[in-house]
Motif scaffolding. Structure first.
Motif, mmCIF file in Angstrom:
data_model
loop_
_atom_site.group_PDB
_atom_site.id
_atom_site.type_symbol
_atom_site.label_atom_id
_atom_site.label_comp_id
_atom_site.label_asym_id
_atom_site.label_seq_id
_atom_site.Cartn_x
_atom_site.Cartn_y
_atom_site.Cartn_z
ATOM 1 N N SER A 37 21.625 29.866 -56.921
ATOM 2 C CA SER A 37 21.160 28.920 -55.904
ATOM 3 C C SER A 37 22.005 28.952 -54.625
ATOM 4 C CB SER A 37 21.153 27.505 -56.477
ATOM 5 O OG SER A 37 22.475 27.119 -56.796
ATOM 6 N N ALA A 38 22.843 29.951 -54.446
ATOM 7 C CA ALA A 38 23.694 30.017 -53.261
ATOM 8 C C ALA A 38 22.861 30.298 -52.015
ATOM 9 C CB ALA A 38 24.752 31.102 -53.436
ATOM 10 N N THR A 39 23.269 29.693 -50.910
ATOM 11 C CA THR A 39 22.643 29.954 -49.617
ATOM 12 C C THR A 39 23.741 30.350 -48.637
ATOM 13 O OG1 THR A 39 22.826 27.621 -48.999
ATOM 14 C CG2 THR A 39 20.732 28.334 -49.950
ATOM 15 N N TYR A 40 23.349 31.101 -47.622
ATOM 16 C CA TYR A 40 24.313 31.523 -46.607
ATOM 17 C C TYR A 40 24.682 30.354 -45.710
ATOM 18 C CZ TYR A 40 23.284 36.291 -47.996
ATOM 19 O OH TYR A 40 23.127 37.445 -48.710
ATOM 20 N N LEU A 41 25.887 30.417 -45.169
ATOM 21 C CA LEU A 41 26.434 29.367 -44.338
ATOM 22 C C LEU A 41 26.981 29.986 -43.058
ATOM 23 C CD1 LEU A 41 27.729 26.419 -44.119
ATOM 24 C CD2 LEU A 41 29.723 27.460 -45.164
ATOM 25 N N LEU A 42 26.630 29.413 -41.918
ATOM 26 C CA LEU A 42 27.180 29.803 -40.613
ATOM 27 C C LEU A 42 27.701 28.555 -39.934
ATOM 28 C CD1 LEU A 42 24.613 32.152 -38.822
ATOM 29 C CD2 LEU A 42 26.819 32.762 -39.767
ATOM 30 N N GLY A 43 28.824 28.667 -39.285
ATOM 31 C CA GLY A 43 29.343 27.529 -38.548
ATOM 32 C C GLY A 43 30.573 27.924 -37.763
ATOM 33 N N LEU A 44 31.084 27.009 -36.985
ATOM 34 C CA LEU A 44 32.322 27.215 -36.251
ATOM 35 C C LEU A 44 33.413 26.451 -36.976
ATOM 36 C CD1 LEU A 44 31.056 26.785 -32.595
ATOM 37 C CD2 LEU A 44 31.242 28.877 -33.942
ATOM 38 N N ASP A 45 34.569 27.109 -37.148
ATOM 39 C CA ASP A 45 35.620 26.505 -37.947
ATOM 40 C C ASP A 45 36.961 27.113 -37.575
ATOM 41 O OD1 ASP A 45 36.685 24.853 -39.904
ATOM 42 O OD2 ASP A 45 35.746 25.889 -41.582
ATOM 43 N N LYS A 46 38.029 26.465 -38.043
ATOM 44 C CA LYS A 46 39.378 27.021 -37.947
ATOM 45 C C LYS A 46 39.739 27.622 -39.297
ATOM 46 C CE LYS A 46 41.571 24.482 -34.305
ATOM 47 N NZ LYS A 46 42.838 23.894 -33.893
ATOM 48 N N ALA A 47 40.637 28.589 -39.268
ATOM 49 C CA ALA A 47 41.039 29.275 -40.497
ATOM 50 C C ALA A 47 41.699 28.311 -41.479
ATOM 51 C CB ALA A 47 41.984 30.419 -40.166
ATOM 52 N N ALA A 48 41.392 28.518 -42.754
ATOM 53 C CA ALA A 48 42.003 27.758 -43.843
ATOM 54 C C ALA A 48 42.820 28.723 -44.708
ATOM 55 C CB ALA A 48 40.922 27.074 -44.676
ATOM 56 N N GLU A 49 43.474 28.199 -45.714
ATOM 57 C CA GLU A 49 44.398 28.971 -46.544
ATOM 58 C C GLU A 49 43.763 30.203 -47.193
ATOM 59 O OE1 GLU A 49 46.965 28.255 -50.588
ATOM 60 O OE2 GLU A 49 46.667 26.570 -49.239
ATOM 61 N N ASN A 50 42.537 30.106 -47.687
ATOM 62 C CA ASN A 50 41.898 31.214 -48.408
ATOM 63 C C ASN A 50 41.089 32.144 -47.516
ATOM 64 O OD1 ASN A 50 42.841 30.540 -50.992
ATOM 65 N ND2 ASN A 50 41.251 28.994 -51.212
ATOM 66 N N ASP A 51 41.183 31.986 -46.203
ATOM 67 C CA ASP A 51 40.346 32.757 -45.285
ATOM 68 C C ASP A 51 40.961 34.088 -44.875
ATOM 69 O OD1 ASP A 51 38.357 30.836 -45.199
ATOM 70 O OD2 ASP A 51 39.195 29.850 -43.438
ATOM 71 N N GLU A 52 40.081 35.023 -44.621
ATOM 72 C CA GLU A 52 40.420 36.277 -43.962
ATOM 73 C C GLU A 52 39.789 36.198 -42.575
ATOM 74 O OE1 GLU A 52 42.212 38.908 -45.041
ATOM 75 O OE2 GLU A 52 42.590 38.026 -47.007
ATOM 76 N N LEU A 53 40.507 36.644 -41.560
ATOM 77 C CA LEU A 53 39.999 36.661 -40.201
ATOM 78 C C LEU A 53 39.726 38.107 -39.815
ATOM 79 C CD1 LEU A 53 39.354 35.229 -37.507
ATOM 80 C CD2 LEU A 53 41.762 35.519 -36.898
ATOM 81 N N TYR A 54 38.504 38.375 -39.383
ATOM 82 C CA TYR A 54 38.086 39.714 -38.956
ATOM 83 C C TYR A 54 37.595 39.631 -37.521
ATOM 84 C CZ TYR A 54 37.956 40.541 -43.972
ATOM 85 O OH TYR A 54 38.284 40.638 -45.291
ATOM 86 N N GLU A 55 37.647 40.753 -36.830
ATOM 87 C CA GLU A 55 36.983 40.846 -35.544
ATOM 88 C C GLU A 55 35.870 41.868 -35.713
ATOM 89 O OE1 GLU A 55 37.734 41.515 -30.838
ATOM 90 O OE2 GLU A 55 39.198 40.469 -32.051
ATOM 91 N N VAL A 56 34.639 41.397 -35.581
ATOM 92 C CA VAL A 56 33.459 42.233 -35.776
ATOM 93 C C VAL A 56 32.688 42.265 -34.468
ATOM 94 C CG1 VAL A 56 31.337 42.556 -37.108
ATOM 95 C CG2 VAL A 56 33.344 41.529 -38.203
ATOM 96 N N GLU A 57 32.637 43.424 -33.849
ATOM 97 C CA GLU A 57 31.893 43.594 -32.602
ATOM 98 C C GLU A 57 32.300 42.551 -31.556
ATOM 99 O OE1 GLU A 57 27.659 43.938 -33.359
ATOM 100 O OE2 GLU A 57 28.081 44.838 -35.304
ATOM 101 N N GLY A 58 33.591 42.237 -31.491
ATOM 102 C CA GLY A 58 34.105 41.282 -30.517
ATOM 103 C C GLY A 58 34.025 39.830 -30.932
ATOM 104 N N VAL A 59 33.483 39.548 -32.119
ATOM 105 C CA VAL A 59 33.347 38.177 -32.623
ATOM 106 C C VAL A 59 34.408 37.942 -33.697
ATOM 107 C CG1 VAL A 59 31.840 36.543 -33.818
ATOM 108 C CG2 VAL A 59 30.859 38.189 -32.210
ATOM 109 N N LYS A 60 35.184 36.867 -33.549
ATOM 110 C CA LYS A 60 36.142 36.487 -34.589
ATOM 111 C C LYS A 60 35.367 35.828 -35.721
ATOM 112 C CE LYS A 60 40.030 36.023 -31.519
ATOM 113 N NZ LYS A 60 41.018 35.154 -30.907
ATOM 114 N N VAL A 61 35.514 36.405 -36.926
ATOM 115 C CA VAL A 61 34.748 35.958 -38.091
ATOM 116 C C VAL A 61 35.702 35.523 -39.197
ATOM 117 C CG1 VAL A 61 33.078 36.651 -39.856
ATOM 118 C CG2 VAL A 61 32.867 37.553 -37.532
ATOM 119 N N LEU A 62 35.495 34.317 -39.712
ATOM 120 C CA LEU A 62 36.252 33.801 -40.850
ATOM 121 C C LEU A 62 35.413 33.925 -42.116
ATOM 122 C CD1 LEU A 62 37.581 30.433 -39.397
ATOM 123 C CD2 LEU A 62 38.941 32.464 -39.922
#
Length: 92
Positions: A37-62
């Motif tokens: 039953s999982a659904t995808y999630l999009l939003g704006l956020d700050k990094a948390a402890e378990n996050d990886e930060l990527y830069e994809v095509e100029g977009v910072k992605v958590l």
């Protein structure tokens, strides 16, 4: 990993660079719920402890490390539907 259509990338960067968005925010891509039953999630956020930060095509992605394997091959688009304009997420 995560890919963007050109229009989605443009809309996301426009939002992230808006004066209303505080410094340090990135696009969060993740899952809500679990198993079948999982659904995808999009939003704006700050990094948390378990996050990886990527830069994809100029977009910072958590992405939460626990969601990484489920997001490989995901494409984010921005399209007009019967209910209006918005983001869509599909898995290749």
């Amino acid at each position: 990993m995560v890919r963007f259509s050109e229009i989605a990338r443009t809309e996301i960067l426009k939002t992230l660079n808006s004066p209303q968005i505080p410094e340090g925010y990135a696009l969060r891509v993740g899952l809500k719920g679990g198993a079948c039953s999982a659904t995808y999630l999009l939003g704006l956020d700050k990094a948390a402890e378990n996050d990886e930060l990527y830069e994809v095509e100029g977009v910072k992605v958590l992405i939460d490390r626990r969601h990484l394997m489920y997001l490989i091959g995901v494409k984010i688009d921005y399209a007009e539907t019967d209910s209006g304009m918005g983001f869509t997420i599909t898995k290749a």
